[in-house]
Design a protein around this motif. Structure first.
Motif, mmCIF file in Angstrom:
data_model
loop_
_atom_site.group_PDB
_atom_site.id
_atom_site.type_symbol
_atom_site.label_atom_id
_atom_site.label_comp_id
_atom_site.label_asym_id
_atom_site.label_seq_id
_atom_site.Cartn_x
_atom_site.Cartn_y
_atom_site.Cartn_z
ATOM 1 N N ALA A 129 -24.352 54.621 148.708
ATOM 2 C CA ALA A 129 -25.059 54.866 147.449
ATOM 3 C C ALA A 129 -26.202 55.846 147.675
ATOM 4 O O ALA A 129 -26.776 55.911 148.771
ATOM 5 N N CYS A 135 -29.341 44.415 145.752
ATOM 6 C CA CYS A 135 -28.812 44.701 147.092
ATOM 7 C C CYS A 135 -29.392 43.740 148.126
ATOM 8 O O CYS A 135 -28.685 43.236 148.994
ATOM 9 N N ALA A 190 -26.145 41.741 148.064
ATOM 10 C CA ALA A 190 -25.218 42.668 148.744
ATOM 11 C C ALA A 190 -25.614 42.810 150.217
ATOM 12 O O ALA A 190 -25.701 41.808 150.926
ATOM 13 N N TYR A 191 -25.916 44.005 150.663
ATOM 14 C CA TYR A 191 -26.020 44.249 152.106
ATOM 15 C C TYR A 191 -27.420 44.632 152.576
ATOM 16 O O TYR A 191 -27.598 45.141 153.675
ATOM 17 N N ALA A 195 -29.467 47.033 151.894
ATOM 18 C CA ALA A 195 -29.450 48.404 152.399
ATOM 19 C C ALA A 195 -30.491 49.305 151.730
ATOM 20 O O ALA A 195 -30.585 50.482 152.061
ATOM 21 N N ILE A 196 -31.267 48.751 150.794
ATOM 22 C CA ILE A 196 -32.250 49.608 150.098
ATOM 23 C C ILE A 196 -33.649 49.304 150.634
ATOM 24 O O ILE A 196 -34.043 48.139 150.741
ATOM 25 N N VAL A 249 -31.706 54.456 150.063
ATOM 26 C CA VAL A 249 -30.585 53.686 150.620
ATOM 27 C C VAL A 249 -30.388 54.071 152.084
ATOM 28 O O VAL A 249 -30.399 55.262 152.428
ATOM 29 N N CYS A 293 -25.438 50.435 154.143
ATOM 30 C CA CYS A 293 -24.784 50.385 152.821
ATOM 31 C C CYS A 293 -23.261 50.255 152.965
ATOM 32 O O CYS A 293 -22.631 51.001 153.701
ATOM 33 N N ALA A 294 -22.705 49.288 152.247
ATOM 34 C CA ALA A 294 -21.239 49.091 152.277
ATOM 35 C C ALA A 294 -20.571 49.760 151.082
ATOM 36 O O ALA A 294 -19.378 49.567 150.841
ATOM 37 N N ALA A 295 -21.354 50.526 150.332
ATOM 38 C CA ALA A 295 -20.832 51.235 149.158
ATOM 39 C C ALA A 295 -20.148 50.298 148.161
ATOM 40 O O ALA A 295 -19.147 50.639 147.552
ATOM 41 N N CYS A 296 -20.735 49.100 147.995
ATOM 42 C CA CYS A 296 -20.114 48.143 147.070
ATOM 43 C C CYS A 296 -20.333 48.541 145.617
ATOM 44 O O CYS A 296 -19.561 48.171 144.738
ATOM 45 N N GLY A 297 -21.411 49.285 145.341
ATOM 46 C CA GLY A 297 -21.641 49.762 143.979
ATOM 47 C C GLY A 297 -22.480 48.835 143.109
ATOM 48 O O GLY A 297 -22.717 49.133 141.933
ATOM 49 N N LEU A 298 -22.952 47.715 143.673
ATOM 50 C CA LEU A 298 -23.735 46.779 142.847
ATOM 51 C C LEU A 298 -24.997 47.435 142.285
ATOM 52 O O LEU A 298 -25.363 47.238 141.125
ATOM 53 N N CYS A 299 -25.667 48.252 143.130
ATOM 54 C CA CYS A 299 -26.894 48.901 142.668
ATOM 55 C C CYS A 299 -26.611 49.823 141.473
ATOM 56 O O CYS A 299 -27.394 49.910 140.530
HETATM 57 S S1 SF4 Z 1 -23.848 50.192 147.267
HETATM 58 FE FE1 SF4 Z 1 -24.096 47.984 147.670
HETATM 59 S S2 SF4 Z 1 -24.764 47.909 149.786
HETATM 60 FE FE2 SF4 Z 1 -25.048 50.018 149.137
HETATM 61 S S3 SF4 Z 1 -27.140 50.116 148.435
HETATM 62 FE FE3 SF4 Z 1 -25.912 49.653 146.659
HETATM 63 S S4 SF4 Z 1 -25.898 47.428 146.482
HETATM 64 FE FE4 SF4 Z 1 -26.613 47.959 148.553
#
Ligand code: SF4
Ligand SMILES: Cc1cc2nc3c(=O)[nH]c(=O)nc-3n(C[C@H](O)[C@H](O)[C@H](O)COP(=O)(O)O)c2cc1C
Ligand code: SF4
Length: 401
Positions: free
Chosen positions: A340, A357, A361-362, A364-365, A374, A379-385
């Protein structure tokens, strides 16, 4: 620019069809409103379903909750049109007027025995129907249907009987027959193949999704209970069901690319309609949005599609039909390492992505003096943010190597 479209061999002035519902009851609505319907850019209509059984009403039979006000409903009563003798005359007249304005009319039917299905189809044809739509999907609890394998939605539970009944109806009439399928099944393509084997010319998908629209927490009664306090577990309509409709239309289009599809379910805006077409629908049906807003919503949706078509320089509806399908996969495809990125120009520093995050999530921020950043390694690129950001300030992109 004309958005003329096709519906089982008939030319439509627009890809918009009024789906079967209270707007298309012949007794009170159809004949009276044809001019308004056509002026508002509707190309076709499907009548409210005819059913020979007794008409059991749950009163009131339409419900919503404050969350869905003006967009979605639960339809708690069968409230179907009975095909009485007088109805033949009304239907004939409604169809005659519709034809004089160029409106294509499908007559929706539902029955409890093969003989009844065939006889209703023949009557509809004799009354001038352009298309017969078989309602294999009404989720309303009707006693004669609930206990009968050959009735409406019950029929959908036995795909081999669906084929048998469908082929008898198709053989009995000369006009095209479409089948309206239920979303309340584990694999809609089984039903789609069953009706196709029975000889239908097209599929309409979807009818309402069985659900309970809510519960009144003060009275502990379902939000859809009638004046006696009872509630049927029947159909939800409107935008809440659009994701289900889109997925099932895509399923059918991918499995059976040749079969014409009328995409229905939660269409409220021009882009909803375009989404269905991009996923393989030839045209679209709309019910709830018309009940809430009147026939005038057709014109707004039409002009939105017209702008879209011009903007993309498409020549016709069919030139973008199914364009999104190649990107709809049933298994995940391996993606390159990504992460992200927060756009500082758009970020309003609300902190929602950080909390999401950090706790969901991970982690990562990071909070830096210069703002949120980020860490691509974590970051696992989950997209929650991206999902929680109120300002569209996050995007996910492939990592630089
Ligand atoms: S994509 Fe997921 S892991 Fe990466 S910064 Fe966003 S919430 Fe965190
Ligand atoms: C009040 C109401 C009545 C309906 N009646 C019928 C019907 O008689 N026959 C039928 O096939 N579908 C019927 N439907 C289903 C709609 O045609 C449509 O498939 C479904 O509501 C999803 O579309 P929408 O979100 O645009 O309403 C009805 C839906 C509602 C809300
Ligand atoms: S959610 Fe969006 S606006 Fe809020 S801090 Fe994160 S990036 Fe900025």
């Amino acid at each position: 620019m004309s958005l003329s479209s096709k519906w089982l061999g008939y030319k439509l002035q627009s890809p918009l069809i009024i789906a079967s519902g209270q707007n298309t009851t012949t007794g009170s609505n159809l004949g009276k409103w044809v001019e308004t319907i056509v002026e508002n850019k509707w190309g076709g209509v499907v009548t409210k379903t005819y059913f020979p059984g007794s008409d059991v009403y749950s009163i009131p039979y339409l419900w919503t909750t404050s969350q869905y006000k003006n967009v979605a409903m639960q339809n708690c009563g069968p409230n179907l049109q009975q095909f009485s003798r007088g109805e033949d005359r009304r239907l004939k007249e409604s169809i005659r007027i519709s034809h004089s304005y160029g409106l294509v009319v499908a007559v929706s039917i539902m029955a409890s025995s093969v003989d009844e299905w065939v006889s209703l189809a023949k009557r509809a044809e004799a009354d001038g129907a352009d298309i017969i739509e078989l309602n294999y999907s009404c989720p309303a609890a009707i006693n004669s249907i609930e206990t009968n394998k050959l009735g409406g939605y019950q029929l959908s539970k036995t795909p081999d009987i669906v084929t048998e009944v469908t082929s008898k109806i198709v053989e009995a009439v000369k006009i095209p027959v479409a089948a309206k399928l239920t979303p309340n099944t584990s694999d809609i393509t089984v039903l789609a193949r069953a009706v196709l084997s029975g000889g239908v010319s097209g599929i309409t998908a979807i009818n309402t999704v069985q659900g309970i629209i809510g519960v009144d927490v003060e009275t502990a009664r379902p939000a859809c209970s009638d004046v006696l306090g009872n509630a049927f577990k029947t159909g939800i309509s409107g935008p809440a069901i659009k994701p289900v409709g889109l997925r099932l239309v895509a399923d059918i289009a991918q499995a059976l690319p040749e079969i014409p599809i009328t995409g229905v379910g939660g269409i409220n805006t021009w882009s909803d309609a375009v989404e269905y077409i991009l996923l393989g629908a030839d045209n679209v049906g709309i019910c709830t949005a018309v009940m809430h807003n009147g026939f005038g919503i057709g014109k707004k949706i039409y002009s939105g599609i017209e702008d879209y078509v011009k903007r993309h320089k498409y020549r016709s509806i069919s030139s973008f039909k199914g364009k999104a399908l190649e990107h709809v996969t049933s298994v995940s495809v391996e993606c390159p390492k990504s992460s992200a990125v927060i756009d500082p120009e758009k970020c309003v520093n609300c902190g929602r992505c950080y909390t999401a995050c950090h706790e969901g999530a991970y982690d990562a921020i990071r909070k830096l003096k210069s703002g949120l950043k980020v860490n691509p390694k974590k970051c696992a690129a989950c997209g929650l943010c991206k999902v929680v950001c109120p300002n569209n300030a996050v995007y996910v992109t492939v990592n630089a190597v």
